[in-house]
Design a protein around this motif. Structure first.
Motif: not given
Length: 456
Positions: A296-301
């Motif tokens: 969750y610490q790696v955003p896709d946006d």
């Protein structure tokens, strides 16, 4: 039976430098106190006055890790104070690395995986910094104290030199340095009562990860509602700490004791139950966020570029395509044996009950009195988890109990039978709820509520 006289035969293909998994135990060595390692501004208070009896080195500072003597209950007596009353922690080892200047936001956004532009002044956020391979370099609490000023309240790995090195080629218009600020934590269900005593009623209005300027005994401090315990808690960042630390410490500790509390070591027994990770134990620079449930610490946006973005996006794509790119993944385990009531001196080994071969290791074990069982975080083969779930492997593995067994090889003092491993099963993490759930926990709770609504 595990032979403690040699390194176990376990491959670690995810790592360049393998973990030392030899079971050497605690040889009873003495810590050398010398000028090579720094004493924090709270050192005299913790060790000379409050009687901390053991220490570790964290960020090149001495860090108290035991206040209650073993014969008086040791770490589990400290757990009771944390979960039932209120506690004070000396965490000056959380060095404060300041990034300040016109490009402070731009540099910060470039080195963390999350979007720094979304952090408002006088707010904070838990963040991770990764290297170009996607390995976790540090997981600080990131404080934005002004439009042009961020503090990285760092975990146990050098970060200032990394930030300075990154900026050599980038030339952001910033100053990067360590500042004379030392934090202490006030953790436990009565922590708000303590904070009202020392800084006033306004502290009750601080949101989770919110910040507030205050004074204690005439000294300037920054207060945040944060902590490393899963309990209600606050941190007090003492400015000009070399001069002011003890003046702030005394009234805070007095208020803690007035509310039935005491100074303790950082509550690792409680943070494990809350699923809070510890850098160096549960993750390091050779660990991807996707291995330790920090996806969750790696955003896709996130539109902006950042260090490690290419590698992390490639890893996420592989996972989404059902091709988990790592040999090991961190999970939660509940395991049998005598109650583990202190720090583990080794990464205790985990084996496959069918083959009896060692296949993984625990990173953070402890006994939880509320669940009445030993719990721990540990790495096990991703392939085994995939076979058990029959679905592509992702962070959901953290969110359910699995009908999957392992064996944990405990030292004889904790084993049910000397030399024999104990039963273990995959458990949901966090093991117990946090007062302030993380973003990952909130997402999980939201998904459960949505599923329940659909059922209704």
């Amino acid at each position: 039976m595990v032979d403690s006289n040699k390194q176990p035969d376990i491959e670690q293909p995810d790592r360049t430098v393998p973990r030392n998994l030899r079971q050497t135990g605690d040889p009873g060595i003495e810590m050398l106190v010398s000028t090579r390692v720094r004493k924090s501004p709270f050192f005299h208070k913790s060790f000379n006055e409050e009687g901390a009896w053991r220490a570790t080195v964290y960020n090149r500072l001495y860090h108290p890790r035991g206040l209650v003597e073993p014969e008086d209950g040791g770490a589990m007596a400290e757990y009771e104070a944390l979960t039932e009353a209120v506690t004070l922690w000396d965490v000056a080892v959380e060095r404060q690395i300041r990034v300040k200047g016109p490009d402070a936001e731009a540099l910060t956004d470039y080195v963390i995986t999350r979007d720094a532009t979304e952090i408002e002044p006088m707010r904070g956020k838990y963040a991770i910094l990764c290297n170009e391979d996607g390995g976790i370099l540090n997981d600080p609490v990131l404080l934005r104290v002004a439009e042009d000023e961020f503090w990285f309240s760092i975990s146990d790995s050098t970060l200032m030199q990394w930030l300075q090195g990154v900026n050599v080629g980038m030339e952001f218009d910033v100053e990067i340095d360590e500042i004379d600020v030392a934090p202490m934590q006030i953790q436990g269900p009565r922590s708000e009562d303590v904070m009202i005593d020392v800084v006033g009623e306004a502290v009750s209005d601080i949101p989770y990860y919110g910040l507030m300027e205050a004074e204690i005994d005439g000294c300037d401090v920054l207060v945040s509602q944060t902590g490393f315990s899963g309990e209600k808690g606050f941190e007090i960042y003492v400015r000009d700490a070399t001069e002011n630390a003890e003046a702030v410490w005394d009234p805070v500790l007095e208020a803690v004791k007035d509310h039935g509390g005491r100074q303790i070591a950082p509550g690792h027994h409680r943070r494990i139950a809350a699923g809070i990770l510890s850098w160096g134990q549960d993750m390091d620079h050779e660990t991807s966020p996707f291995q330790v449930n920090l996806g969750y610490q790696v955003p896709d946006d996130k539109e902006g570029d950042y260090v490690g973005k290419e590698a992390l996006e490639r890893q996420r794509e592989q996972i989404e395509n059902g091709e988990y790119p790592f040999a090991y993944k961190l999970i939660g385990l509940k395991f049998a044996g005598e109650p583990v009531r202190d720090y583990a001196p080794d990464f205790w080994l985990v084996s496959d009950p069918d083959t009896e071969e060692v296949c993984g290791y625990l990173t953070s074990p402890w006994y939880n009195p509320d669940l009445e069982t030993n719990i721990g975080l540990g790495f096990v083969p991703a392939e085994t988890l995939e076979e058990a779930t029959d679905t592509p492997l992702d962070d959901r593995i953290y969110d359910e109990e699995l009908d999957l067994e392992f064996r944990v090889h405990l030292p004889d003092e904790y084993a049910e039978e000397p030399g024999e491993p104990v039963f273990a099963t995959v458990a949901e993490v966090p093991f117990t709820e946090s007062v302030n759930p993380s973003a990952r926990e909130q997402a999980k709770l939201g998904a459960r509520e949505e599923a329940q609504a659909n059922e209704d």
